[in-house]
Write an enzyme that holds these catalytic residues in place. Structure first.
Site, PDB file in Angstrom:
ATOM      1  N   ARG A 231       1.774 -11.434   5.138  1.00 32.29           N
ATOM      2  CA  ARG A 231       3.238 -11.498   5.071  1.00 32.29           C
ATOM      3  C   ARG A 231       3.917 -10.990   6.344  1.00 32.29           C
ATOM      4  O   ARG A 231       5.121 -11.137   6.506  1.00 32.29           O
ATOM      5  CB  ARG A 231       3.735 -10.730   3.842  1.00 32.29           C
TER       6      ARG A 231
ATOM      7  N   LYS B  82       3.331   6.713   5.188  1.00 35.72           N
ATOM      8  CA  LYS B  82       2.480   5.521   5.108  1.00 35.72           C
ATOM      9  C   LYS B  82       2.100   4.997   6.492  1.00 35.72           C
ATOM     10  O   LYS B  82       1.612   3.872   6.615  1.00 35.72           O
ATOM     11  CB  LYS B  82       3.200   4.430   4.309  1.00 35.72           C
TER      12      LYS B  82
ATOM     13  N   HIS C  22      -4.399 -15.119   9.421  1.00 37.96           N
ATOM     14  CA  HIS C  22      -3.665 -13.868   9.221  1.00 37.96           C
ATOM     15  C   HIS C  22      -4.335 -12.662   9.874  1.00 37.96           C
ATOM     16  O   HIS C  22      -3.865 -11.534   9.692  1.00 37.96           O
ATOM     17  CB  HIS C  22      -3.428 -13.569   7.729  1.00 37.96           C
TER      18      HIS C  22
ATOM     19  N   ARG D 110      22.874  15.093  -7.367  1.00 35.56           N
ATOM     20  CA  ARG D 110      22.522  13.681  -7.177  1.00 35.56           C
ATOM     21  C   ARG D 110      22.628  12.922  -8.497  1.00 35.56           C
ATOM     22  O   ARG D 110      21.987  13.283  -9.483  1.00 35.56           O
ATOM     23  CB  ARG D 110      21.112  13.552  -6.615  1.00 35.56           C
TER      24      ARG D 110
ATOM     25  N   PRO E 175       0.836  -1.204   0.000  1.00 33.62           N
ATOM     26  CA  PRO E 175       0.000   0.000   0.000  1.00 33.62           C
ATOM     27  C   PRO E 175       0.869   1.251   0.000  1.00 33.62           C
ATOM     28  O   PRO E 175       1.824   1.356   0.775  1.00 33.62           O
ATOM     29  CB  PRO E 175      -0.792  -0.131   1.306  1.00 33.62           C
ATOM     30  N   GLU E 176       0.556   2.180  -0.889  1.00 31.05           N
ATOM     31  CA  GLU E 176       1.276   3.439  -0.959  1.00 31.05           C
ATOM     32  C   GLU E 176       0.392   4.538  -0.382  1.00 31.05           C
ATOM     33  O   GLU E 176      -0.655   4.261   0.205  1.00 31.05           O
ATOM     34  CB  GLU E 176       1.705   3.708  -2.404  1.00 31.05           C
TER      35      GLU E 176
ATOM     36  N   ARG F 190      13.390  -2.921  -8.073  1.00 29.89           N
ATOM     37  CA  ARG F 190      12.001  -2.618  -8.416  1.00 29.89           C
ATOM     38  C   ARG F 190      11.836  -2.591  -9.930  1.00 29.89           C
ATOM     39  O   ARG F 190      12.736  -2.190 -10.668  1.00 29.89           O
ATOM     40  CB  ARG F 190      11.584  -1.251  -7.857  1.00 29.89           C
TER      41      ARG F 190
END
Length: 271
Positions: free
Chosen positions: A110, A58, A91, A152, A2-3, A261
Site C-alpha cells: 500500500r 512504531k 511491492h 478530556r 503493524p502496532e 475505527r
C-alpha cells in the site's frame, strides 16, 4: 497496520541478523512511499556500520556510523532478512545489503511506509520529538494516565491511541486492553478515576507483553523478519468478534465505530 508488538518483533529479529554489520549496497526500486525515499541513500549508506537497532513508538531506528536510518511499516509494510541473491517480487521497494551476504528487504503493497535519514540527534526528529512515553516503560503509569485524562471528553479508547499521550497502542490492542481492564471504550477519558487508570495501564502492559510473546497479530500482511506469522489473534477477547459470545460472560460482543475505527466490546463486562 503493524502496532507496537509487531514492530518490536520485527526489531528483535532484525537485530539478530544486522546489528554490527556493515552496509555494502542499497537498491531502490520504487521510491514512492509516504514520503519519497532519497536517492542519496544509495551513495550515503554503503560503508556505514549498523551499530544498533532500536524502536521508538512504531518507528525502527537503525543507528549507523553517521546518522540514523528511520523506517516505518505504515499500513502494510514488512521487513524480511533474506540472502542477497533473492529475486525481488512485486511491492519489494528497497533492499539494504550487508557484509555477510544477507539483506534487509522492505515490502509495502500500500506504500504508506517510510524510509528516512537523519544525521542529527534522533530525539529531535520532527516525527519523534513530541511523542508520548513508551507504554512498557515506567514513565507510563496510572498517575500519568490519570493526569493526562483530566478534563478530556474524548473517549478513553481515542486517548489510548493518541501518540502524543502514549505511543504504539493501535486499534487492536486498545480494544483488548480496555476489555481486560473492564472499562468501556466509549467512556469519556476524563471520567476515569485513579483506580481505573491504574487498572488500565496494567492491562495495556500485560496485553502488549502477551502479544509480543505470541509473535504479534497476523491478520493480513504481518510476518516477522523470517516470514513466520504471529498468533496473538487466537487470543483476542473482543477484537474482530462482533456477534460472538464473550469469552468471559457469554454476552454477545458489540461493535461500533469511533473515529473511523471499529470498536469491539462487551457491554456486560465493560462499564
Amino acid at each position: 497496520m503493524p502496532e507496537l508488538p509487531e514492530v518490536e518483533i520485527t526489531r528483535r529479529g532484525i537485530d539478530t541478523h544486522l546489528a554490527g554489520r556493515v552496509i555494502t549496497q542499497i537498491s531502490i526500486r520504487n521510491p514512492v512511499l509516504r514520503w519519497p525515499i532519497s536517492a542519496g541513500l544509495i551513495a550515503l549508506l554503503p560503508g556505514q556500520r549498523i551499530n544498533a537497532i532500536a524502536r521508538r513508538a512504531k518507528y525502527l531506528l537503525f543507528a549507523c556510523s553517521r546518522g540514523t536510518l528511520i523506517m516505518h511499516l505504515g499500513m502494510s509494510g514488512n521487513l524480511r532478512v533474506l540472502p542477497e541473491s533473492t529475486p525481488p517480487q512485486l511491492h519489494d521497494h528497497f533492499d539494504l545489503q550487508v557484509d555477510n551476504g544477507m539483506m534487509l528487504r522492505f515490502r509495502d503493497p500500500r506504500r504508506f511506509g517510510a524510509i528516512l535519514w537523519w544525521d542529527g540527534d534522533i530525539r529531535q526528529h520532527p516525527l519523534l520529538q513530541k511523542l508520548g512515553p513508551e507504554p512498557l516503560s515506567d514513565d507510563f503509569d496510572g498517575q500519568f494516565l490519570y493526569t493526562k485524562t483530566r478534563g478530556r471528553n474524548a473517549s478513553i479508547k481515542e486517548v489510548l491511541m493518541n501518540q502524543h499521550i502514549v505511543v504504539g497502542i493501535g486499534n487492536i490492542y486498545a480494544n483488548e486492553a480496555l476489555f481486560q481492564a473492564g472499562i468501556s471504550p466509549l467512556a469519556a477519558a476524563g471520567s476515569l478515576n485513579t483506580m481505573q487508570c491504574e487498572r488500565l495501564v496494567d492491562a495495556v502492559k500485560a496485553t502488549l507483553l502477551r502479544a509480543i510473546k505470541a509473535g504479534g497479530s497476523s491478520l493480513r500482511d504481518f510476518t516477522d523478519c523470517e516470514g513466520s506469522p504471529g498468533y496473538f489473534q487466537q487470543q483476542y477477547w473482543v477484537y474482530g468478534r462482533a456477534g460472538q459470545s464473550c469469552r468471559q460472560c457469554g454476552e454477545l460482543v458489540s461493535k461500533t465505530r469511533q473515529g473511523q475505527r471499529s470498536t469491539f466490546f462487551c457491554a456486560r463486562c465493560q462499564h
